[in-house]
Design a protein around this motif. Sequence first.
Motif, PDB file in Angstrom:
ATOM      1  N   ASP A   1      38.993  43.637  45.292  1.00  0.00           N
ATOM      2  CA  ASP A   1      37.980  42.892  44.537  1.00  0.00           C
ATOM      3  C   ASP A   1      37.426  43.740  43.395  1.00  0.00           C
ATOM      4  N   GLU A   2      36.892  43.068  42.416  1.00  0.00           N
ATOM      5  CA  GLU A   2      36.606  43.698  41.120  1.00  0.00           C
ATOM      6  C   GLU A   2      35.670  44.888  41.217  1.00  0.00           C
ATOM      7  N   THR A   3      34.569  44.720  41.954  1.00  0.00           N
ATOM      8  CA  THR A   3      33.590  45.788  42.005  1.00  0.00           C
ATOM      9  C   THR A   3      34.210  47.050  42.602  1.00  0.00           C
TER      10      THR A   3
ATOM     11  N   ALA B   1      37.329  47.744  42.852  1.00  0.00           N
ATOM     12  CA  ALA B   1      38.409  48.229  41.991  1.00  0.00           C
ATOM     13  C   ALA B   1      37.852  49.075  40.858  1.00  0.00           C
ATOM     14  N   LEU B   2      36.754  48.619  40.305  1.00  0.00           N
ATOM     15  CA  LEU B   2      36.165  49.383  39.205  1.00  0.00           C
ATOM     16  C   LEU B   2      35.697  50.748  39.710  1.00  0.00           C
ATOM     17  N   HIS B   3      35.040  50.746  40.872  1.00  0.00           N
ATOM     18  CA  HIS B   3      34.598  52.029  41.433  1.00  0.00           C
ATOM     19  C   HIS B   3      35.780  52.945  41.683  1.00  0.00           C
ATOM     20  N   ILE B   4      36.845  52.362  42.190  1.00  0.00           N
ATOM     21  CA  ILE B   4      38.038  53.166  42.466  1.00  0.00           C
ATOM     22  C   ILE B   4      38.554  53.791  41.174  1.00  0.00           C
ATOM     23  N   CYS B   5      38.649  52.971  40.139  1.00  0.00           N
ATOM     24  CA  CYS B   5      39.194  53.475  38.869  1.00  0.00           C
ATOM     25  C   CYS B   5      38.308  54.580  38.292  1.00  0.00           C
ATOM     26  N   LEU B   6      37.017  54.367  38.316  1.00  0.00           N
ATOM     27  CA  LEU B   6      36.121  55.360  37.722  1.00  0.00           C
ATOM     28  C   LEU B   6      36.173  56.673  38.498  1.00  0.00           C
ATOM     29  N   LEU B   7      36.187  56.543  39.820  1.00  0.00           N
ATOM     30  CA  LEU B   7      36.259  57.759  40.628  1.00  0.00           C
ATOM     31  C   LEU B   7      37.586  58.471  40.386  1.00  0.00           C
TER      32      LEU B   7
END
Lengths: 436, 857
Positions: free
Chosen positions: B180-182, B184-190
């Motif tokens: 899910d988007e949220t 996924a975004l956290h994963i990418c930023l980390l």
Amino acid sequence: MGKKMLNFEEQCKIVNLLKSSSEQKSIEETLTEFFTNPKLRHFNVCYSLSLLLQDKMMLSSTERLVAFAILHRSYSSQKSAANPFISFLVNAACDEGAENYERAFILHLLGFGNSNSSKEFLKQSASEYIKKFDPSSQTFPQKEQLQKQYLEKAHPEPYACLLKSTAVKNVLADPDVPPGCDANSAEFDLEPGAKSKLGSGDRDEALSGLIANLSLEGLIPHWIRPLPPRFPVDEELVWLNPDNNHELQWDQGMCADTSRGAAVRDLIAKALRGPLAPNQQEQVLVELANDPKLVYHCGLTPRKLPELVESNPLIAVDVLIKLINSPEIAEYFTVLVNMDMSLHSMEVVNRLTTAVELPKEFVRTYITNCISSCENIKDKYMQNRLVRLVCVFLQSLIRNRIIDVRDLFIEVQAFCIEFSRIREAAGLFRLLKTLE
Amino acid sequence: MDSRDSSSSSVPNRDGTAGDDDGVLSVTAALAKDAALYFQSRKFAECVDVLTQLKTKKEGDPKVLHNIAIAEFLRDGCSDPKKMLEVLNNIKRSEELAHASEEQVESGSDVGNKVTSGSKESSSTTHQVSASHSASTIYTAEFDTSVISLNIAVIWFHLHEYAKALSVLEPLYKNIEPIDETTALHICLLLLDVVLASCDASKSADVLNYLEKAFGVGNVSQGDNGNILLQQSTNLVGKLSSVPSSSLVSDASTPDLAASVNASENPLSRTLSEDPLDEMFSTLDIAGQNLSRSADLTSPKELPRTTVDRSIFGVDLKLKLQLYKVRFLLLTRNIKLAKREVKHATNIARGRESSTALLLKAQLEYARGNHRKAIKLLMASTNRTDTAISSMFNNNLGCIYYKLGKYYTSAVFFSKALSNCSSLQKEKPLKLFTFSQDKSLHITYNCGLQYLACGKPIIAARCFQKASLIFYKRPLLWLRLAECCLMAVEKGLVEGSRPPSNRSEIRVDVIGKGRWRKLLIEDRISRSGLVDSVGEDDWALGGDEEPKLSLPLARQCLYNALHLLNCSDSSHLKCLLPSNSSLEENESSDGASSKNPNHKSLVGIDSKPSTLSVGLVNSNGDFKEPKAGTNQEMIHNSVAYFADICRKENQMMKQALLANLAYVELELENPLKALSAARSLLELPGCSRIYIFLGHVYAAEALCLLNKPKEAVEHLSIYLSGPNKVESPFSQEDCEQWLTEKPIDCEEPNGGGGGAATAAKNPSPEGMQEFMFLKPEEACGTLYANLAALYATQGELDRAHQLTTQALSLLPNSTEATMTAIYIDLVLGKSQEALSKLKRCSHVRFLSSNLQSNKSS
């Protein structure tokens, strides 16, 4: 840190030995006394003595004889060739500039010629030997002869590094006497009790100093070994920037409602078996649109795709478009391209081509399969239908520039000619010609 | 079944309408909502209470367990992150197990399907499908545990364990689409933080590209276009069949040809539609009219993620991504672009103070060599009351002063930074962030460099040893430790080594007086004795025990560095091959471009052997979108450029390592090993002339020690231009080039670039000062002296004599050259000349024998 050759005990031992040579003790006694000490390192002692012997002035005549005797005795239990100082002894025996008694003494030590091999001559003191020496009684052999006798079976030079094996003695005489004076003159010897004068010195002091400081290593040529430079510091220093804070995440999925997802999964399962009712189909499409992630969890796998395509092509198109970024999309395509040719599969592919960019290879393979399906079909009526379908499909692809005709020109042309009796094939052929 | 139900719906905010028919569900849903609210308002104790109630209703639900673990950890002040990791891993494992068994059941029922549908499939496809099935097992499991995995990675990240964080994040990233988007975004930023921290440019580029595409905030430099694009494509996703054509059709994409074809086909399509059977024809026709597949919008990767929690979007994320981009460009040393992007970041921030932006700006100036400006920018920071920020601030000032050659000033700042760090540790309550904010080990590494520059090898080594906890995989750390050892030996700080004065002077014992006076030249330069006095030390890495600097330790460190360098070389090679591929290659050869890491990870397919996937990837690579294209190209170029820099740096480091190794082996009297190191050095491609010189000198000495004078002469005689004339082995320019090997600007190699670039290209006087090595003429002198020594041992005394005279004229203070000269005199029987040379030499110390014997005993 040049390593000292002799430890303190050895230094004392040598100094005492040399002193005792002037006493009326037999050489044999001196030797025995000297060698009773098991701690002596024979090589170091002998090497020191050989260095001292090289300087003609340093040792007195009696001291020299004792020193030579020690050089010989230290290795007398072995063959003469095994004595590391044998060539030194041979050279000394042949030294024309040396005193004859000294040379004779060495020859005696070596047991040269017919001289009795008994050690009788050692039973006298060194000074007695010199006193009793009769120059006429001794003949001096040629160096070669001696070398042949004593060195012949000598071991090859022991391994030593090139630089070190060529070492020279590192002791230099630097007589400190007034200019113009003969340094060898005895006038500069320090007399006990006398006032020291310029240039005078004590031999004993120099001797013990030398003995204390001699080192195993002589003077050798020196190699410059440059220290490598330090590696330059360029981007190496760590520059610090604030980190982004990453908080621990709450799992929102906990106890979440799953009823709608479950409903979609049920509908998809149904859609594999047969066409859905329009309202069901609508429900699936809406739910999929509402939740873009639902498509990954609706229960569809690549293997189930053909059934979905046949039963519900529109849902299949929608699902595939949504899965376009999925890592599994390639497998879905593989399945799609390999399934039996049908109106529905062609419709799905056609719709896909207009909605997303498909891999060129996929489209190409699909067309090839279409054409071969047309050729292999037995039922004439069905064949006509399929050919017309393929023709329209191809025209659509060409018009929309989904495919580059040049890639498939020959294949498509042959197809048109084979089915030229069918109107659409003729049309496709004309289209090809205009593009040529 | 329970776990599957809960797992399939991890999208947030869908629990608004809980099923009324199920009373239990609604109660749990309400409790979950309460708990989430408490969590968001950071009331962790209350949150745990609610969760405990929830737990009794949903026994063994891994998501409940997970949230309890998180809340308790935060409630207890993050005291034991290692234990937390254990807890999370256990929960994750149990969830995976539950899933694996479920998958098994499903795959069993699928066998029938496979047979029917697989009639036309070739055996290879069948194989692929079954392979994909096993992949999908992992895939769903990863999805279900995505939040928990993310949290595990978060903790590793804060503990500076980037490799471990990466190993958790990479599988998530590879299957990011279903997440899910949220999350996924956290994963990418980390992930981006992790790969940037581990200096992995190509992975950073991948993630950056992906973030910009998937979250539609990439084209910041195009102003606000991004938003429009986003909305439009949302539309497109929503109703694919009815594309709002006119607004989106780009005129250029309907050339005359297509139009004419269209026209000519009109009658055909009319006749076709007469066919009542095939409704499909009409759809075909519609598709024909809607020639609106504008590449801008529908190339697959352009589908932006649409349902992300909006709160994390907007300016914040935009700024964040922009700063990430700057960090990436700084990492890849693309200074020029970094400057441009920093400006964009300032525009986005619109006057808001961002200490990150400020520090990045300062770093930029620092990288450009504008040290004064960098200091000014740092001084402008208003946020210096924050302990963490001020520690960074001090550290960075330390870096700048180091570069200015002011090592003692830099030492002051580094120690300030360290004390900031230790007071940060004492701050309460402890936050997870505190762990990652503790950069003391990084600062300690800088300290090590500074102590080394100040000539304090022992304390420098202690710093490097501490920093090895995080930098143990960097070859440079080991090289520095080896340098510490060499410096300590050189300075006589090592047990068994001589004090430095003994190395640079000839000591002569004066024995006796008057006519009996003798001079005994001590052979102090010869190195024997150093070897046996130093035992093999088992120095445990990262242990508290102080490292005992020694030559064997230096050797060990050099081997470590070489090993690491070879490892990274081979992995670099892997990324390098495709990075050379240009756009044409992408188009022409499918096989070659499939290796391209950029494309590969764009789609998230790693190595699935499908030609179709290659085709798909390939079509992605087409440059239909000029704007995104340039952006992507820029990132791609930066990666390639950085890979080039890294390769060059590794080459340089290898030269240094092998030269040091040859030197150490000579010191340890291992001429064979020294020879092989020197030979490897000489075989390195693109070896600097300085190191070629060292390689020849070391090889010649090693051969000399191995009694191979002829071969030794060969190594030195390459510098002979006449019988007794030596050519300079390297020039001053070679030294300068060595110091500034790395080019600064990648965009325009010959462009003006302003004063900064040129300033950075010429080594500063400070830089040269740090480069302590022979001057070219001294190198000449070294060659003369060594040739003289070599010929002397060969008995070519006249030649040796001439060479030694030359050597002494260039190196009047060299003890080695003097000793060789004296040696030659003595062999030639010129003891008076030897005496006078000895007395003339300024580096002779005459010692009275009494003193000496006292000392030695």
